[in-house]
Design a protein around this motif. Sequence first.
Motif, PDB file in Angstrom:
ATOM      1  N   ILE A 235       0.834  -1.205   0.000  1.00 36.95           N
ATOM      2  CA  ILE A 235       0.000   0.000   0.000  1.00 36.95           C
ATOM      3  C   ILE A 235       0.871   1.258   0.000  1.00 36.95           C
ATOM      4  CG2 ILE A 235      -1.666   1.348   1.346  1.00 36.95           C
ATOM      5  CD1 ILE A 235      -2.767  -1.386   2.353  1.00 36.95           C
ATOM      6  N   THR A 236       1.924   1.229   0.813  1.00 37.72           N
ATOM      7  CA  THR A 236       2.839   2.373   0.868  1.00 37.72           C
ATOM      8  C   THR A 236       3.452   2.646  -0.502  1.00 37.72           C
ATOM      9  OG1 THR A 236       3.376   1.833   3.174  1.00 37.72           O
ATOM     10  CG2 THR A 236       4.859   3.343   2.025  1.00 37.72           C
ATOM     11  N   TYR A 237       3.839   1.584  -1.172  1.00 33.75           N
ATOM     12  CA  TYR A 237       4.446   1.730  -2.498  1.00 33.75           C
ATOM     13  C   TYR A 237       3.443   2.286  -3.514  1.00 33.75           C
ATOM     14  CZ  TYR A 237       6.879   0.467  -6.806  1.00 33.75           C
ATOM     15  OH  TYR A 237       7.481   0.505  -8.033  1.00 33.75           O
ATOM     16  N   ALA A 238       2.202   1.824  -3.427  1.00 30.11           N
ATOM     17  CA  ALA A 238       1.191   2.193  -4.423  1.00 30.11           C
ATOM     18  C   ALA A 238       0.590   3.574  -4.189  1.00 30.11           C
ATOM     19  CB  ALA A 238       0.075   1.151  -4.433  1.00 30.11           C
ATOM     20  N   GLU A 239       0.523   3.997  -2.922  1.00 27.94           N
ATOM     21  CA  GLU A 239      -0.137   5.263  -2.590  1.00 27.94           C
ATOM     22  C   GLU A 239       0.897   6.385  -2.452  1.00 27.94           C
ATOM     23  OE1 GLU A 239      -3.310   6.079  -2.246  1.00 27.94           O
ATOM     24  OE2 GLU A 239      -4.121   4.098  -2.661  1.00 27.94           O
ATOM     25  N   LYS A 240       0.804   7.392  -3.302  1.00 35.26           N
ATOM     26  CA  LYS A 240       1.826   8.442  -3.311  1.00 35.26           C
ATOM     27  C   LYS A 240       1.844   9.265  -2.030  1.00 35.26           C
ATOM     28  CE  LYS A 240      -0.984  11.957  -5.692  1.00 35.26           C
ATOM     29  NZ  LYS A 240      -1.044  12.880  -6.845  1.00 35.26           N
ATOM     30  N   ASN A 241       0.721   9.336  -1.319  1.00 39.56           N
ATOM     31  CA  ASN A 241       0.659  10.147  -0.098  1.00 39.56           C
ATOM     32  C   ASN A 241       0.724   9.307   1.178  1.00 39.56           C
ATOM     33  OD1 ASN A 241       0.337  12.665  -1.448  1.00 39.56           O
ATOM     34  ND2 ASN A 241      -1.799  12.128  -1.868  1.00 39.56           N
ATOM     35  N   ALA A 242       1.120   8.038   1.053  1.00 41.38           N
ATOM     36  CA  ALA A 242       1.195   7.156   2.226  1.00 41.38           C
ATOM     37  C   ALA A 242       2.530   7.299   2.939  1.00 41.38           C
ATOM     38  CB  ALA A 242       0.983   5.708   1.801  1.00 41.38           C
ATOM     39  N   ALA A 243       2.487   7.096   4.251  1.00 37.98           N
ATOM     40  CA  ALA A 243       3.701   7.054   5.069  1.00 37.98           C
ATOM     41  C   ALA A 243       3.684   5.763   5.878  1.00 37.98           C
ATOM     42  CB  ALA A 243       3.763   8.250   6.003  1.00 37.98           C
ATOM     43  N   TYR A 244       4.802   5.075   5.875  1.00 41.78           N
ATOM     44  CA  TYR A 244       4.941   3.788   6.569  1.00 41.78           C
ATOM     45  C   TYR A 244       5.788   4.002   7.818  1.00 41.78           C
ATOM     46  CZ  TYR A 244       6.615  -1.088   7.161  1.00 41.78           C
ATOM     47  OH  TYR A 244       6.950  -2.326   7.649  1.00 41.78           O
ATOM     48  N   ILE A 245       5.208   3.738   8.982  1.00 39.47           N
ATOM     49  CA  ILE A 245       5.922   3.907  10.254  1.00 39.47           C
ATOM     50  C   ILE A 245       5.955   2.560  10.954  1.00 39.47           C
ATOM     51  CG2 ILE A 245       5.965   5.083  12.480  1.00 39.47           C
ATOM     52  CD1 ILE A 245       4.292   7.321  11.192  1.00 39.47           C
ATOM     53  N   THR A 246       7.147   2.036  11.192  1.00 39.18           N
ATOM     54  CA  THR A 246       7.276   0.735  11.827  1.00 39.18           C
ATOM     55  C   THR A 246       8.037   0.848  13.147  1.00 39.18           C
ATOM     56  OG1 THR A 246       8.142  -1.527  11.569  1.00 39.18           O
ATOM     57  CG2 THR A 246       9.296   0.218  10.372  1.00 39.18           C
ATOM     58  N   LEU A 247       7.453   0.273  14.196  1.00 38.78           N
ATOM     59  CA  LEU A 247       8.059   0.240  15.524  1.00 38.78           C
ATOM     60  C   LEU A 247       8.365  -1.215  15.866  1.00 38.78           C
ATOM     61  CD1 LEU A 247       6.548   3.009  15.541  1.00 38.78           C
ATOM     62  CD2 LEU A 247       6.010   2.593  17.951  1.00 38.78           C
ATOM     63  N   ASN A 248       9.617  -1.483  16.186  1.00 38.89           N
ATOM     64  CA  ASN A 248       9.988  -2.832  16.577  1.00 38.89           C
ATOM     65  C   ASN A 248      11.326  -2.781  17.301  1.00 38.89           C
ATOM     66  OD1 ASN A 248       9.584  -5.576  16.820  1.00 38.89           O
ATOM     67  ND2 ASN A 248       9.346  -5.944  14.623  1.00 38.89           N
ATOM     68  N   LYS A 249      11.534  -3.735  18.168  1.00 38.39           N
ATOM     69  CA  LYS A 249      12.777  -3.767  18.936  1.00 38.39           C
ATOM     70  C   LYS A 249      13.738  -4.769  18.308  1.00 38.39           C
ATOM     71  CE  LYS A 249      14.647  -4.332  23.601  1.00 38.39           C
ATOM     72  NZ  LYS A 249      14.342  -4.611  25.025  1.00 38.39           N
ATOM     73  N   GLY A 250      14.811  -4.228  17.736  1.00 39.42           N
ATOM     74  CA  GLY A 250      15.855  -5.091  17.206  1.00 39.42           C
ATOM     75  C   GLY A 250      15.577  -5.677  15.846  1.00 39.42           C
ATOM     76  N   GLU A 251      14.437  -5.385  15.258  1.00 38.91           N
ATOM     77  CA  GLU A 251      14.114  -5.948  13.953  1.00 38.91           C
ATOM     78  C   GLU A 251      13.303  -4.952  13.132  1.00 38.91           C
ATOM     79  OE1 GLU A 251      11.698  -9.663  11.887  1.00 38.91           O
ATOM     80  OE2 GLU A 251      12.078  -9.701  14.037  1.00 38.91           O
ATOM     81  N   LEU A 252      14.017  -4.160  12.344  1.00 40.96           N
ATOM     82  CA  LEU A 252      13.367  -3.222  11.439  1.00 40.96           C
ATOM     83  C   LEU A 252      13.663  -3.645  10.014  1.00 40.96           C
ATOM     84  CD1 LEU A 252      14.115   0.276  13.031  1.00 40.96           C
ATOM     85  CD2 LEU A 252      11.989  -1.024  13.141  1.00 40.96           C
ATOM     86  N   TYR A 253      12.627  -3.674   9.193  1.00 41.44           N
ATOM     87  CA  TYR A 253      12.814  -4.022   7.784  1.00 41.44           C
ATOM     88  C   TYR A 253      12.032  -3.047   6.932  1.00 41.44           C
ATOM     89  CZ  TYR A 253      12.440  -6.449   3.330  1.00 41.44           C
ATOM     90  OH  TYR A 253      12.480  -6.754   2.000  1.00 41.44           O
TER      91      TYR A 253
END
Length: 280
Positions: A235-253
Amino acid sequence: MNEQYEEVITKIKEADAVVVGASNGLSISEGIHIFAENKDFIEKFGDFRDKYGFRSIIQGCFYPFPAEEEKWAFFSRMYDYFLYNGEASPVMKHLYELVQDEDFFVVTSNIDDHFRQAGFPEDRLFEIEGNSRNLQCRNACHNKIYPGDDILSEMARAQENGKVPAELIPECPACGGPMQVHLEIDRNFLKGEAWQTSFQAYRDFIEKAHSKKLVLLELGVGARNQLIKAPFMDITYAEKNAAYITLNKGELYIPEEIAAKSIGVNGDTAEVLQRLAQLK
């Protein structure tokens, strides 16, 4: 780090819509780890571990118990462990504070039902794999799911020697057959009317947010997760106005293709959510 937190808050405040996606890492931040052979597991489920050999709650969910009395002893105790105190954790309270004033929707693979417990409205929640408090016909003879709080709570307190009294074991109101907890632990998992309604609400929310400022807030989702992470990144890739925020401990991709539209916060999820709620 403060600048990163401020950036997250700005994205959320400016968003037209926020989709929260949560998996096991969020539960771990609350102190519940269904994949671990930890102190809690040994204290709460040690007798099952000794008798049957499984070494985590998730293994117990899939274990072929020899009798209904033993199966319901495990699942009622799991229900009690997840929901016994009836109060939302600080983690879930902070998450609700963070998004309650936004137009939001939640999709989760967690089975503890802590979103509903924390006050998240049912019509804004899609639990992909069900939860530990609802029941269904094991044969899926009809589409209805049933609240199991009363019977599960009673079984949790009445069990002895790893078994519940036979007279407490629920039967399907329609066919008289066996019941099971509404979890995706076998092919009988009921994707009936309630599940389909929640799934459609999730799809409708995403569709309504098309071309708008959309934040996809991902909490504790592993890199291989195909239920939540993969759709969020698509969805982030397809939507020009999207923002992807990921919270994780020790594992961000975060793939390169969406890196410019993404924020990754590596830290203890409980602490991060508390800080974000305070800033909000």
